[in-house]
Design an enzyme around this catalytic site. Structure first.
Site, PDB file in Angstrom:
ATOM      1  N   ASP A  77       0.766  -1.244   0.000  1.00 46.13           N
ATOM      2  CA  ASP A  77       0.000   0.000   0.000  1.00 46.13           C
ATOM      3  C   ASP A  77       0.800   1.301   0.000  1.00 46.13           C
ATOM      4  O   ASP A  77       0.647   2.129  -0.880  1.00 46.13           O
ATOM      5  CB  ASP A  77      -0.938   0.023   1.219  1.00 46.13           C
ATOM      6  CG  ASP A  77      -1.717  -1.269   1.383  1.00 46.13           C
ATOM      7  OD1 ASP A  77      -1.462  -2.224   0.637  1.00 46.13           O
ATOM      8  OD2 ASP A  77      -2.584  -1.312   2.260  1.00 46.13           O
ATOM      9  N   GLU A 117       1.502  -9.503  11.386  1.00 43.67           N
ATOM     10  CA  GLU A 117       1.344  -9.058  10.001  1.00 43.67           C
ATOM     11  C   GLU A 117       2.714  -8.706   9.395  1.00 43.67           C
ATOM     12  O   GLU A 117       3.026  -9.071   8.280  1.00 43.67           O
ATOM     13  CB  GLU A 117       0.408  -7.845   9.999  1.00 43.67           C
ATOM     14  CG  GLU A 117      -0.047  -7.412   8.635  1.00 43.67           C
ATOM     15  CD  GLU A 117      -0.916  -6.151   8.710  1.00 43.67           C
ATOM     16  OE1 GLU A 117      -1.090  -5.593   9.824  1.00 43.67           O
ATOM     17  OE2 GLU A 117      -1.406  -5.727   7.659  1.00 43.67           O
TER      18      GLU A 117
HETATM   19  C1  9WN Z   1      -5.891  -2.805   2.144  1.00 46.57           C
HETATM   20  C2  9WN Z   1      -4.840  -7.919   4.164  1.00 46.57           C
HETATM   21  C3  9WN Z   1      -4.210  -6.766   3.403  1.00 46.57           C
HETATM   22  C4  9WN Z   1      -3.019  -7.207   2.540  1.00 46.57           C
HETATM   23  C5  9WN Z   1      -2.251  -6.026   1.980  1.00 46.57           C
HETATM   24  C6  9WN Z   1      -1.883  -5.098   3.124  1.00 46.57           C
HETATM   25  C7  9WN Z   1      -3.137  -4.647   3.866  1.00 46.57           C
HETATM   26  C8  9WN Z   1      -5.244  -3.414   3.383  1.00 46.57           C
HETATM   27  C9  9WN Z   1      -5.260  -2.367   4.481  1.00 46.57           C
HETATM   28  O1  9WN Z   1      -3.816  -5.786   4.362  1.00 46.57           O
HETATM   29  O2  9WN Z   1      -3.935  -3.872   2.999  1.00 46.57           O
HETATM   30  O3  9WN Z   1      -6.053  -3.779   1.164  1.00 46.57           O
HETATM   31  O4  9WN Z   1      -6.373  -2.043   4.944  1.00 46.57           O
HETATM   32  O5  9WN Z   1      -4.210  -1.865   4.867  1.00 46.57           O
HETATM   33  O6  9WN Z   1      -1.161  -4.013   2.672  1.00 46.57           O
HETATM   34  O7  9WN Z   1      -1.118  -6.466   1.295  1.00 46.57           O
HETATM   35  O8  9WN Z   1      -3.465  -8.007   1.495  1.00 46.57           O
HETATM   36  O9  9WN Z   1      -3.873  -8.629   4.871  1.00 46.57           O
END
Ligand code: 9WN
Length: 520
Positions: A190, A430
């Site tokens: 992101d 995470e």
């Molecule tokens: C937006 C779920 C996801 C991962 C992404 C990570 C994060 C989301 C957020 O979480 O993104 O899609 O709300 O920050 O960056 O890679 O798939 O784990």
């Protein structure tokens, strides 16, 4: 050992006790996050199914149950759009996650699926890579698992091909060989500095609906997440997607973020080759105009695009700003995209040495020699901010997978063992603070637990072993237990053989206590 790599980076094998504890707890986390036919990305911060998370989750679950792993992928495909796009989130049930379905308003798009609410953008195409690994495991087990997996590939081959074709056409209309993304979220990384220059040109307008973030309530420290200003930009791009009615051509002409993503492109190339391999093996998609040939053509185009993006001076691949035509030189892990799709042996060797060397995994400040999201030697490096430096186990897995595939099993095994060492406290966070080893973001993150299972199952590259689910929670590993285990045997993943001074503590990591950690 790769030339140029630090020989002191060798990390030892986990002991039998640690393998048992880690596989038990990883299995428990995945069970706890299982909602029937799909797995939430994490119990609190991400209470839905995410696209690339589901791919990693499926390959982790497959070490235990091939049928359940296939169900995960089947469930993901239930959200596929008529265009072939697999959306980045499937909202199976209501929650406090923001932005939820009310914000995505996908009802404006004719191509949305019936029966499940989804977001309107996508994520990296990791799924067929996961499927081919599941098939490989299922074949080794034989019997019903093999039959189920092969049937699943036959049943879903066209759906995967449609997904890849969507990326190759709607997202590469001019055949540059780079997949165009419309939002930083589509890269999966992101707030990576890869996108800083693009976001500098994203200006939320006053007519954007107001919003309240929900994510900050689920992390210990807001600095681990993107800032409010960044978040406003993410929501503005979302708004632009809605206003374009999720029509890619309209968005391309009107949206603020149009970037050629080199990592997504490399994954598409690798996944397309694997899909073609599976098609050939199972006799699906034959003939000159068939799916196998289409897949091979996609693989060739995007491999060429990735290799063309490499900066000859740094040896790293680059994203392309499709609005300005500028290559973006940022030292992020995405620069190793060529390792994933191959095609140039000399470059593979150069990237292997770079990855294991002192600018990356062998950097003297790193707690564990695991792939960081940004080089610690880069001015853009931030120790605890999301994709700006922290270590994400899935990235480490991808690079280990790529090295294995490129005929570099020793290098791959180093990343695998270092990755297991990092996960030994069984928090399955995470992401990880690369200098202290502290766990960051969400706990009990599904894809992190899945990576642990896969790494454990691959104790020797050619001898993957099944691991067993645990039916009840394990006690958290305490410092006393750790000391006992360490005394019981020399093989210990917390011990980094011959660490030089200044390369982080040589003792095992102590479990962290987090205020928001749920009681066990
Ligand atoms: C937006 C779920 C996801 C991962 C992404 C990570 C994060 C989301 C957020 O979480 O993104 O899609 O709300 O920050 O960056 O890679 O798939 O784990």
């Amino acid at each position: 050992m790769a030339r140029g790599a630090d020989p002191q980076m060798t990390v030892s094998q986990p002991s039998a006790v640690e393998i048992g504890l880690m596989s038990g707890r990883a299995g428990y986390v995945l069970r706890a996050n299982d909602r029937g036919a799909f797995t939430v990305a994490s119990p609190t911060l991400y209470p839905h199914m995410w696209s690339w998370d589901a791919g990693f989750v499926a390959l982790g679950i497959a070490t235990v149950s091939v049928p359940r792993a296939l169900d995960e992928l089947r469930s993901l495909l239930s959200g596929q759009w008529a265009t072939g796009m697999i959306p980045h989130i499937l909202f199976h049930s209501p929650s406090d996650y923001f932005p939820g379905p009310d914000r995505w308003r996908t009802q404006v798009a004719a191509a949305r699926p019936a029966g499940v609410l989804t977001s309107g953008i996508c994520q990296p195409p990791i799924h067929v890579i996961a499927l081919s690994r599941i098939l490989h495991d299922a074949r080794r087990r034989g019997g019903a698992d093999q039959q189920l997996a092969e049937e699943f590939v036959r049943e879903t081959f066209d759906a995967w091909l449609a997904w890849h074709s969507y990326l190759a056409t709607a997202r590469d209309p001019y055949s540059y060989g780079l997949v165009e993304i419309h939002h930083g979220w589509e890269s999966g990384m992101d707030d990576s500095p890869r996108w800083d220059s693009a976001y500098a040109n994203v200006h939320p307008q006053p007519d954007m609906p107001p919003f309240v973030r929900a994510d900050l309530a689920h992390v210990a420290d807001p600095s681990q997440r993107p800032s409010d200003a960044e978040y406003a930009k993410y929501l503005w791009l979302l708004e632009q997607k809605v206003r374009s009615r999720y029509d890619d051509a309209v968005y391309r002409a009107t949206g603020d973020f149009v970037m050629g993503d080199v990592l997504v492109s490399a994954l598409l190339a690798a996944a397309s080759d694997l899909l073609a391999d599976m098609g050939e093996e199972l006799g699906i998609g034959g003939g000159a105009a068939g799916g196998v040939e289409q897949s091979r053509a996609i693989a060739r185009r995007f491999r060429t695009g990735v290799l063309r993006s490499v900066n000859p001076e740094t040896g790293l691949a680059r994203d392309l700003d499709l609005r300005t035509g500028q290559w973006l030189d940022v030292e992020s892990a995405a620069g190793f995209a060529p390792l994933l799709c191959g095609g140039d042996d000399a470059l593979t060797r150069r990237q292997r040495d770079l990855l294991l060397g002192p600018r990356w995994c062998g950097h003297s400040r790193l707690r564990w020699p695991v792939v960081p999201s940004v080089s610690p030697a880069s001015p853009a490096f931030r120790e605890q901010t999301y994709w700006r430096g922290p270590q994400w186990p899935v990235l480490n897995w991808l690079m280990a997978w790529a090295l294995n595939r490129s005929g570099e099993p020793e290098a791959a095994n180093q990343l695998r063992l270092a990755g297991l060492s990092q996960l030994i406290d069984c928090d399955f966070a995470e992401y990880y603070q690369p200098v202290t080893g502290q766990t960051l973001g969400s706990r009990d993150q599904s894809w992190t637990a899945a990576i642990a299972l896969d790494f454990l199952a691959a104790r020797r590259p050619a001898q993957r072993r099944p691991v067993r689910w645990l039916t009840s929670e394990l006690p958290r590993i305490t410092p006393t237990q750790r000391a006992t285990h360490a005394a019981a045997g020399p093989a210990h993943p917390g011990h980094v053989a011959g660490r030089r001074p200044g390369h982080g503590p040589a003792t095992a990591p102590q479990p962290q206590v987090h205020p928001q950690q749920r009681p066990h």
